[in-house]
Design a protein around this motif. Structure first.
Motif, PDB file in Angstrom:
ATOM      1  N   ASP A   1     121.082  -2.209 -52.941  1.00 27.58           N
ATOM      2  CA  ASP A   1     119.961  -2.025 -52.019  1.00 27.58           C
ATOM      3  C   ASP A   1     119.585  -0.556 -52.093  1.00 27.58           C
ATOM      4  O   ASP A   1     120.301   0.302 -51.574  1.00 27.58           O
ATOM      5  CB  ASP A   1     120.358  -2.427 -50.601  1.00 27.58           C
ATOM      6  CG  ASP A   1     119.214  -2.283 -49.604  1.00 27.58           C
ATOM      7  OD1 ASP A   1     118.039  -2.280 -50.046  1.00 27.58           O
ATOM      8  OD2 ASP A   1     119.484  -2.169 -48.396  1.00 27.58           O
ATOM      9  N   GLY A   2     118.473  -0.256 -52.776  1.00 24.79           N
ATOM     10  CA  GLY A   2     118.108   1.137 -53.032  1.00 24.79           C
ATOM     11  C   GLY A   2     116.880   1.569 -52.263  1.00 24.79           C
ATOM     12  O   GLY A   2     115.788   1.015 -52.454  1.00 24.79           O
ATOM     13  N   GLY A   3     117.042   2.552 -51.377  1.00 24.47           N
ATOM     14  CA  GLY A   3     115.936   3.045 -50.574  1.00 24.47           C
ATOM     15  C   GLY A   3     115.557   4.476 -50.916  1.00 24.47           C
ATOM     16  O   GLY A   3     115.980   5.033 -51.927  1.00 24.47           O
ATOM     17  N   GLY A   4     114.775   5.066 -50.030  1.00 22.55           N
ATOM     18  CA  GLY A   4     114.265   6.407 -50.273  1.00 22.55           C
ATOM     19  C   GLY A   4     115.233   7.511 -49.952  1.00 22.55           C
ATOM     20  O   GLY A   4     115.011   8.663 -50.347  1.00 22.55           O
TER      21      GLY A   4
ATOM     22  N   SER B   1     125.096   6.314 -52.999  1.00 22.10           N
ATOM     23  CA  SER B   1     124.609   7.506 -53.675  1.00 22.10           C
ATOM     24  C   SER B   1     123.293   7.938 -53.034  1.00 22.10           C
ATOM     25  O   SER B   1     122.967   7.491 -51.936  1.00 22.10           O
ATOM     26  CB  SER B   1     124.433   7.229 -55.176  1.00 22.10           C
ATOM     27  OG  SER B   1     123.465   6.218 -55.377  1.00 22.10           O
ATOM     28  N   GLY B   2     122.532   8.763 -53.731  1.00 19.42           N
ATOM     29  CA  GLY B   2     121.297   9.307 -53.174  1.00 19.42           C
ATOM     30  C   GLY B   2     120.098   8.395 -53.337  1.00 19.42           C
ATOM     31  O   GLY B   2     120.238   7.192 -53.597  1.00 19.42           O
ATOM     32  N   PRO B   3     118.884   8.941 -53.205  1.00 15.66           N
ATOM     33  CA  PRO B   3     117.653   8.147 -53.241  1.00 15.66           C
ATOM     34  C   PRO B   3     117.505   7.359 -54.535  1.00 15.66           C
ATOM     35  O   PRO B   3     117.752   7.878 -55.619  1.00 15.66           O
ATOM     36  CB  PRO B   3     116.550   9.202 -53.114  1.00 15.66           C
ATOM     37  CG  PRO B   3     117.203  10.373 -52.452  1.00 15.66           C
ATOM     38  CD  PRO B   3     118.608  10.375 -52.953  1.00 15.66           C
ATOM     39  N   ALA B   4     117.063   6.096 -54.416  1.00 13.77           N
ATOM     40  CA  ALA B   4     116.872   5.242 -55.590  1.00 13.77           C
ATOM     41  C   ALA B   4     115.428   4.818 -55.774  1.00 13.77           C
ATOM     42  O   ALA B   4     115.125   4.060 -56.697  1.00 13.77           O
ATOM     43  CB  ALA B   4     117.759   4.008 -55.485  1.00 13.77           C
ATOM     44  N   ASN B   5     114.537   5.279 -54.923  1.00 15.07           N
ATOM     45  CA  ASN B   5     113.123   4.931 -55.049  1.00 15.07           C
ATOM     46  C   ASN B   5     112.556   5.616 -56.293  1.00 15.07           C
ATOM     47  O   ASN B   5     112.549   6.841 -56.377  1.00 15.07           O
ATOM     48  CB  ASN B   5     112.366   5.389 -53.805  1.00 15.07           C
ATOM     49  CG  ASN B   5     110.931   4.877 -53.767  1.00 15.07           C
ATOM     50  OD1 ASN B   5     110.325   4.637 -54.808  1.00 15.07           O
ATOM     51  ND2 ASN B   5     110.392   4.727 -52.579  1.00 15.07           N
TER      52      ASN B   5
ATOM     53  N   ALA C   1     121.017   7.163 -59.476  1.00 15.44           N
ATOM     54  CA  ALA C   1     121.490   6.720 -58.165  1.00 15.44           C
ATOM     55  C   ALA C   1     122.087   5.321 -58.246  1.00 15.44           C
ATOM     56  O   ALA C   1     123.147   5.049 -57.655  1.00 15.44           O
ATOM     57  CB  ALA C   1     120.343   6.756 -57.161  1.00 15.44           C
ATOM     58  N   ILE C   2     121.435   4.429 -58.967  1.00 19.63           N
ATOM     59  CA  ILE C   2     121.947   3.061 -59.107  1.00 19.63           C
ATOM     60  C   ILE C   2     123.290   3.066 -59.816  1.00 19.63           C
ATOM     61  O   ILE C   2     124.253   2.422 -59.379  1.00 19.63           O
ATOM     62  CB  ILE C   2     120.929   2.196 -59.876  1.00 19.63           C
ATOM     63  CG1 ILE C   2     119.659   2.016 -59.041  1.00 19.63           C
ATOM     64  CG2 ILE C   2     121.528   0.837 -60.236  1.00 19.63           C
ATOM     65  CD1 ILE C   2     118.493   1.452 -59.816  1.00 19.63           C
ATOM     66  N   THR C   3     123.359   3.799 -60.916  1.00 21.17           N
ATOM     67  CA  THR C   3     124.607   3.857 -61.680  1.00 21.17           C
ATOM     68  C   THR C   3     125.728   4.477 -60.863  1.00 21.17           C
ATOM     69  O   THR C   3     126.866   3.964 -60.843  1.00 21.17           O
ATOM     70  CB  THR C   3     124.401   4.653 -62.977  1.00 21.17           C
ATOM     71  OG1 THR C   3     123.334   4.051 -63.735  1.00 21.17           O
ATOM     72  CG2 THR C   3     125.665   4.657 -63.824  1.00 21.17           C
TER      73      THR C   3
ATOM     74  N   ALA D   1     119.432  -5.799 -58.226  1.00 16.84           N
ATOM     75  CA  ALA D   1     119.003  -4.651 -57.427  1.00 16.84           C
ATOM     76  C   ALA D   1     117.675  -4.914 -56.734  1.00 16.84           C
ATOM     77  O   ALA D   1     116.744  -5.458 -57.332  1.00 16.84           O
ATOM     78  CB  ALA D   1     118.883  -3.411 -58.315  1.00 16.84           C
ATOM     79  N   GLY D   2     117.613  -4.499 -55.475  1.00 19.62           N
ATOM     80  CA  GLY D   2     116.360  -4.463 -54.731  1.00 19.62           C
ATOM     81  C   GLY D   2     116.030  -3.017 -54.436  1.00 19.62           C
ATOM     82  O   GLY D   2     116.817  -2.324 -53.801  1.00 19.62           O
TER      83      GLY D   2
END
Length: 304
Positions: free
Chosen positions: A25-28, A48-52, A63-65, A89-90
């Motif tokens: 779940d990746g946000g800003g 981790s950090g921002p994924a947007n 960030a995803i990795t 991933a979303g």
């Protein structure tokens, strides 16, 4: 069901301790990852950090990795397991076609990659695949209603043009309020003393001009605390956010959604202030539940 899940289903006791995939779940502001077993139980989690991708495609990949690696480590699994697990991933920002297309070209380190938006993950987490609506109030703002075959999406276009009532919006409003107060064009506010780097207007502008949504979102807790302390300016900002959220909820109900779930750090602060007659509620673990729902769909589609 894929070959991993098929093998585990033959040995249910072993299945409880072995992974079938990773949900994201990746946000800003944050990217969260969970390693799931065949029953949807969490074996490990990471952040981790921002994924947007709006904030940078390379940064989103990293960030995803990083979150996935942390989740694998938390599950006490060997690093090589990353290449054996599918990842679902979303992500915030992925509703914009150019970013979805760029993600399709990513040479990722996972067994397979399955993508959707953070809004869809939130909807799965709140209502699974039933009729209903969800509002995300985290770093940014977006909303979705699913009623039968119809889908209605609101917002999601990002900071600063479309982020009402979100963390980044609260932070931006705080900086604007402090600058106006210093110039004598708006009421004084305790935010002048509480916002970092606000010793002078020049220092404040130098710190925040050109910054992205995650930086502004860090100021949101200061505004919400100032409102609790009775600061008139912070109360006005919070009241404007509440009014906007109520309008969004009513719009979602008007298209037939039976109930509305609100997710995200800001949502938890605002839900108690909403009109009590509105059929809406805060959902704390929508990212985890929605990630598993999305991952399990993808596992079912993989070849045995």
């Amino acid at each position: 069901m894929n070959s991993i899940a098929t093998a585990l289903s033959k040995a249910p006791r072993v299945a409880d301790s072995l992974p079938v995939g990773i949900g994201i779940d990746g946000g800003g502001s944050h990217c969260r990852a969970w390693v799931f077993n065949a029953k949807g139980q969490v074996l490990g989690q990471g952040q981790s950090g921002p994924a947007n991708p709006v904030g940078g495609l390379t940064e989103s990949f990293a960030a995803i990795t990083d979150a996935a690696v942390a989740a694998v480590q938390d599950a006490a699994l060997p690093p090589g397991m990353l290449a054996q697990l599918p990842l679902a991933a979303g992500l915030a920002g992925l509703h914009l076609p150019q970013f979805y297309q760029q993600f399709q070209q990513w040479q990722h380190p996972f067994a397979s990659l399955h993508l959707t938006t953070d809004l869809q993950i939130a909807a799965y987490g709140v209502h699974q695949q039933q009729d209903g609506a969800v509002v995300i109030l985290g770093t940014g703002f977006s909303a979705l209603a699913s009623v039968g075959a119809d889908r209605i999406e609101l917002g999601g276009y990002g900071f600063p043009i479309n982020c009402n009532a979100s963390g980044s919006w609260f932070g931006l409003e705080a900086v604007k309020a402090v600058l106006l107060a210093r110039d004598g064009l708006a009421p004084a506010t305790v935010l002048t003393e509480r916002v970092p780097d606000a010793a002078t207007s020049a220092s404040l502008a130098n710190q925040y001009l050109g910054q992205g949504p995650a930086v502004y979102a860090r100021l949101a807790p200061l505004v919400l605390q100032a409102a609790l302390d009775g600061d008139a300016v912070a109360l006005r900002i919070r009241a404007e956010a509440v009014q906007f959220v109520e309008a969004v909820v009513r719009r979602l109900l008007a298209v037939g959604a039976p109930a509305v779930g609100l997710v995200g750090g800001i949502a938890g602060q605002l839900v108690p202030l909403l009109e009590q007659s509105l059929p809406c509620h805060f959902v704390a673990n929508a990212g985890e539940r929605g990630s598993w729902c999305w991952l399990s769909q993808k596992l079912a589609e993989l070849p045995a």
